[in-house]
Write a protein that holds these residues in place. Structure first.
Motif, PDB file in Angstrom:
ATOM      1  N   ASP A 306      93.868  51.670  65.287  1.00 52.39           N
ATOM      2  CA  ASP A 306      94.793  52.613  65.908  1.00 52.39           C
ATOM      3  C   ASP A 306      95.775  51.862  66.809  1.00 52.39           C
ATOM      4  N   GLY A 307      97.075  52.043  66.548  1.00 53.82           N
ATOM      5  CA  GLY A 307      98.101  51.612  67.481  1.00 53.82           C
ATOM      6  C   GLY A 307      98.239  50.125  67.659  1.00 53.82           C
ATOM      7  N   CYS A 308      97.969  49.338  66.613  1.00 50.08           N
ATOM      8  CA  CYS A 308      98.049  47.881  66.724  1.00 50.08           C
ATOM      9  C   CYS A 308      99.418  47.372  66.270  1.00 50.08           C
ATOM     10  N   PHE A 309      99.809  46.208  66.792  1.00 49.14           N
ATOM     11  CA  PHE A 309     100.966  45.477  66.289  1.00 49.14           C
ATOM     12  C   PHE A 309     100.448  44.234  65.590  1.00 49.14           C
ATOM     13  N   ILE A 310     100.882  44.032  64.322  1.00 50.82           N
ATOM     14  CA  ILE A 310     100.369  42.893  63.552  1.00 50.82           C
ATOM     15  C   ILE A 310     101.527  42.201  62.837  1.00 50.82           C
ATOM     16  N   ARG A 311     101.669  40.915  63.120  1.00 46.53           N
ATOM     17  CA  ARG A 311     102.631  40.063  62.414  1.00 46.53           C
ATOM     18  C   ARG A 311     101.896  38.765  62.054  1.00 46.53           C
ATOM     19  N   THR A 312     101.452  38.653  60.804  1.00 50.23           N
ATOM     20  CA  THR A 312     100.707  37.481  60.366  1.00 50.23           C
ATOM     21  C   THR A 312     101.220  37.015  59.013  1.00 50.23           C
ATOM     22  N   LEU A 313     100.899  35.762  58.674  1.00 50.30           N
ATOM     23  CA  LEU A 313     101.353  35.222  57.400  1.00 50.30           C
ATOM     24  C   LEU A 313     100.643  35.896  56.238  1.00 50.30           C
ATOM     25  N   ASP A 314      99.340  36.090  56.374  1.00 49.63           N
ATOM     26  CA  ASP A 314      98.551  36.669  55.286  1.00 49.63           C
ATOM     27  C   ASP A 314      98.390  38.169  55.511  1.00 49.63           C
ATOM     28  N   ASP A 315      97.434  38.811  54.807  1.00 53.28           N
ATOM     29  CA  ASP A 315      97.296  40.266  54.853  1.00 53.28           C
ATOM     30  C   ASP A 315      97.249  40.792  56.290  1.00 53.28           C
ATOM     31  N   LEU A 316      97.869  41.952  56.513  1.00 51.54           N
ATOM     32  CA  LEU A 316      97.888  42.541  57.847  1.00 51.54           C
ATOM     33  C   LEU A 316      96.636  43.377  58.095  1.00 51.54           C
ATOM     34  N   VAL A 317      96.473  44.466  57.367  1.00 55.31           N
ATOM     35  CA  VAL A 317      95.226  45.248  57.413  1.00 55.31           C
ATOM     36  C   VAL A 317      94.734  45.382  55.983  1.00 55.31           C
ATOM     37  N   VAL A 318      93.479  44.984  55.738  1.00 56.57           N
ATOM     38  CA  VAL A 318      92.958  44.972  54.378  1.00 56.57           C
ATOM     39  C   VAL A 318      91.497  45.403  54.391  1.00 56.57           C
ATOM     40  N   VAL A 319      91.091  46.112  53.338  1.00 57.16           N
ATOM     41  CA  VAL A 319      89.707  46.561  53.167  1.00 57.16           C
ATOM     42  C   VAL A 319      89.116  45.825  51.973  1.00 57.16           C
ATOM     43  N   LYS A 320      87.898  45.295  52.145  1.00 55.38           N
ATOM     44  CA  LYS A 320      87.241  44.527  51.086  1.00 55.38           C
ATOM     45  C   LYS A 320      85.753  44.874  51.033  1.00 55.38           C
ATOM     46  N   THR A 321      85.133  44.565  49.887  1.00 60.95           N
ATOM     47  CA  THR A 321      83.674  44.616  49.751  1.00 60.95           C
ATOM     48  C   THR A 321      83.245  43.414  48.920  1.00 60.95           C
ATOM     49  N   GLN A 322      83.023  42.294  49.596  1.00 58.11           N
ATOM     50  CA  GLN A 322      82.667  41.070  48.896  1.00 58.11           C
ATOM     51  C   GLN A 322      81.206  41.091  48.444  1.00 58.11           C
ATOM     52  N   THR A 323      80.806  40.028  47.750  1.00 62.69           N
ATOM     53  CA  THR A 323      79.430  39.866  47.312  1.00 62.69           C
ATOM     54  C   THR A 323      78.485  39.932  48.508  1.00 62.69           C
ATOM     55  N   GLY A 324      77.430  40.735  48.368  1.00 64.61           N
ATOM     56  CA  GLY A 324      76.456  40.870  49.442  1.00 64.61           C
ATOM     57  C   GLY A 324      76.831  41.868  50.505  1.00 64.61           C
ATOM     58  N   MET A 325      78.007  42.474  50.386  1.00 66.85           N
ATOM     59  CA  MET A 325      78.449  43.457  51.369  1.00 66.85           C
ATOM     60  C   MET A 325      77.952  44.862  50.998  1.00 66.85           C
ATOM     61  N   ASN A 326      77.962  45.741  51.999  1.00 71.35           N
ATOM     62  CA  ASN A 326      77.698  47.152  51.768  1.00 71.35           C
ATOM     63  C   ASN A 326      78.921  47.820  51.158  1.00 71.35           C
ATOM     64  N   PRO A 327      78.763  48.999  50.559  1.00 74.08           N
ATOM     65  CA  PRO A 327      79.943  49.809  50.241  1.00 74.08           C
ATOM     66  C   PRO A 327      80.702  50.131  51.524  1.00 74.08           C
ATOM     67  N   ALA A 328      81.973  50.498  51.383  1.00 73.03           N
ATOM     68  CA  ALA A 328      82.816  50.786  52.549  1.00 73.03           C
ATOM     69  C   ALA A 328      83.418  52.177  52.420  1.00 73.03           C
ATOM     70  N   GLY A 329      83.770  52.775  53.557  1.00 72.84           N
ATOM     71  CA  GLY A 329      84.408  54.083  53.491  1.00 72.84           C
ATOM     72  C   GLY A 329      84.609  54.700  54.852  1.00 72.84           C
ATOM     73  N   ASP A 330      85.277  55.845  54.851  1.00 72.95           N
ATOM     74  CA  ASP A 330      85.625  56.562  56.080  1.00 72.95           C
ATOM     75  C   ASP A 330      86.377  55.629  57.021  1.00 72.95           C
TER      76      ASP A 330
END
Length: 481
Positions: A306-330
């Motif tokens: 909520d209400g962040c300022f982001i200026r980066t070279l790579d992804d700004l806000v990203v959702v992932k579920t890598q190997t060994g991770m739980n499902p994601a949501g909400d």
């Protein structure tokens, strides 16, 4: 933990001033800190220190090289600036350009509706009626811009003597690694700069991805009821590229990260792994090195950005579920100001090996997107089911590649099977830029993109229609409203 106070005062270095209708609090810069020579800022006639921050290079070729040449990524940068203050009511801001005469000025996001008035050929003024994060661009220079981070007055400041509080007061401090656990608080006050360094005795591994040394995160959060807060600065300029993440929440519950500035992250800035009930609020993130993602939400549920300022070279806000991770949501990302320098602004993927359900990106401003990737994207390279995603009330001031839903194999793929994308809505999107591509690409008849809605999506002032969208035969149905 190693902590060194380099300034001579342990008392608060806060100045307060009043105007007819508003008040402002400005923290002095620590003694010896090198400040910007490009800008001067006053708020209600009180000077605000203007700090330097490395950002991606102006030249597109060098931005790409910064992403791809991991070992030498830190060599490719330009310099922007930022100033921080707290305010209530309406305040008057003056910005002086120290190196050139002002021919034009632009204040972003445009949705703020703020315009500047010339004071003379080097100074402009404007008013702010509430706390917000603004970017000031002089003479069309978007890269060497000035970021103004105006926050509301702090509330619930922790007691520096209380049990379980790591308190960094005004001045310069150094840390290598700090762990924050159950019922603990990390506080970085206005006027404090916590510099992250590498202790020669720290253990490390060598990353197979980059071949570079990788150390423990600067700050590790693990446990329940954890808070990171303040108005100070976390600075990793002294760390080598890919050496560490900045603030990592791992297997946490009920975490709040808010208020501070983080710049020059050597790797992912704020990743959240296998956690639940996490709020990330009013962070200011500036990064320029390879894989300096802003916020990575990985295998986590009930997360709010909520209400962040982001200026980066790579992804700004990203959702992932890598190997060994739980499902994601909400997951909800809203009221953010985004400056996309190379990769994705708002995205899901890659590395989607578990299901993701119910993700909302809303009420955000993308003030620049000069990247080689996409502004809004689901980038699916593995087998998870990605469903019920909304991009809503998004204002895009500049974009080349606007929207992409994509299923296929890629460098990031680990699963042999491809996944699914279902029920994605783009609603009330206003975008500018050229050529602003839109693509929908399913994988095959068994791994399709299903249920896409474009509801009042505008490219400039023209409603998006099907003839503009590039799609293959594995997408169905698509509706336009």
């Amino acid at each position: 933990m190693k902590k060194t106070i380099l300034t001579g005062f342990l008392v608060s270095l806060i100045l307060s001033s009043c105007s007819e209708s508003g008040t402002v609090r400005i923290a002095k810069a620590p003694e010896g800190e090198t400040l910007s020579r490009d800008f001067e800022v006053t708020v209600n006639r009180q000077p605000a220190p203007v700090y330097n921050a490395r950002v991606c290079p102006v030249e597109r070729e060098l931005r790409d090289r910064a992403m791809d040449d991991k070992v030498n990524s830190a060599l490719y940068y330009d310099t922007a600036a930022f100033a921080c203050f707290e305010m209530e009511g309406t305040v008057s801001v003056r910005v002086t350009a120290c190196r050139e005469k002002i021919r034009s000025v632009k204040i972003l996001p445009s949705s703020a509706g703020i315009s500047a008035t010339a004071v003379d050929d080097r100074t402009v003024s404007f008013t702010m009626d509430r706390p917000r994060y603004l970017t000031v661009e002089i003479n069309g220079d978007i890269f060497h811009s000035l970021h103004l981070f105006a926050d509301a007055p702090e509330e619930d400041v922790p007691d520096r003597e209380a049990e379980g509080v790591f308190f960094f007061g005004p001045g310069v401090h150094e840390i290598s690694h700090l762990e924050v656990t159950d019922n603990q608080t990390l506080y970085i006050s206005a006027g404090a700069i916590v510099k992250v360094v590498i202790d020669p005795q720290e253990p490390y591994t060598v990353s197979g991805y980059s071949g570079l040394k990788n150390y423990a995160p600067a700050i590790t959060l693990k446990g329940k009821n954890i808070r990171v807060c303040g108005r100070g600065i976390l600075d990793a300029t002294g760390c080598t590229t890919h050496s560490r993440s900045m603030i990592v929440a791992r297997e946490c519950e009920n975490v709040r990260i808010e208020g501070i500035v983080i710049h020059d992250s050597p790797s992912w800035t704020v990743p959240v792994f296998n956690s639940t009930d996490v709020q990330i609020k009013n962070l200011k993130l500036l990064g320029y090195r390879a894989n300096s993602d802003g916020i990575d939400i990985c295998g986590s549920t009930r997360v709010e950005v909520d209400g962040c300022f982001i200026r980066t070279l790579d992804d700004l806000v990203v959702v992932k579920t890598q190997t060994g991770m739980n499902p994601a949501g909400d997951i909800r990302v809203h009221r953010c100001i985004l400056w996309n320098q190379c990769a994705h602004a708002l995205s899901i993927g890659a590395e989607l090996r578990q299901n993701i359900d119910r993700v909302v990106f809303e009420d955000c401003d993308v003030i620049h997107d000069v990247g080689r990737e996409w502004t809004m994207r689901i980038f699916h390279t593995d087998k998870g089911v990605i469903s019920n995603v909304r991009f809503e009330n998004i204002r895009v001031e500049e974009s080349v590649r606007l929207i992409s839903l994509w299923i296929d194999s890629a460098y990031w793929s680990k699963d042999t099977e491809r996944g699914h994308i279902r029920n994605v809505t783009f609603r009330n999107i206003q975008a500018r830029g050229e050529p602003m591509a839109v693509e929908l690409k399913g994988y095959d008849s068994e791994h399709r993109i299903e249920g896409v809605t474009f509801d009042r999506v505008f490219r400039y002032d023209k409603l998006l229609t099907g003839d503009v969208v590039k799609m293959n035969g594995f997408v169905d149905p698509v509706s336009f409203r």
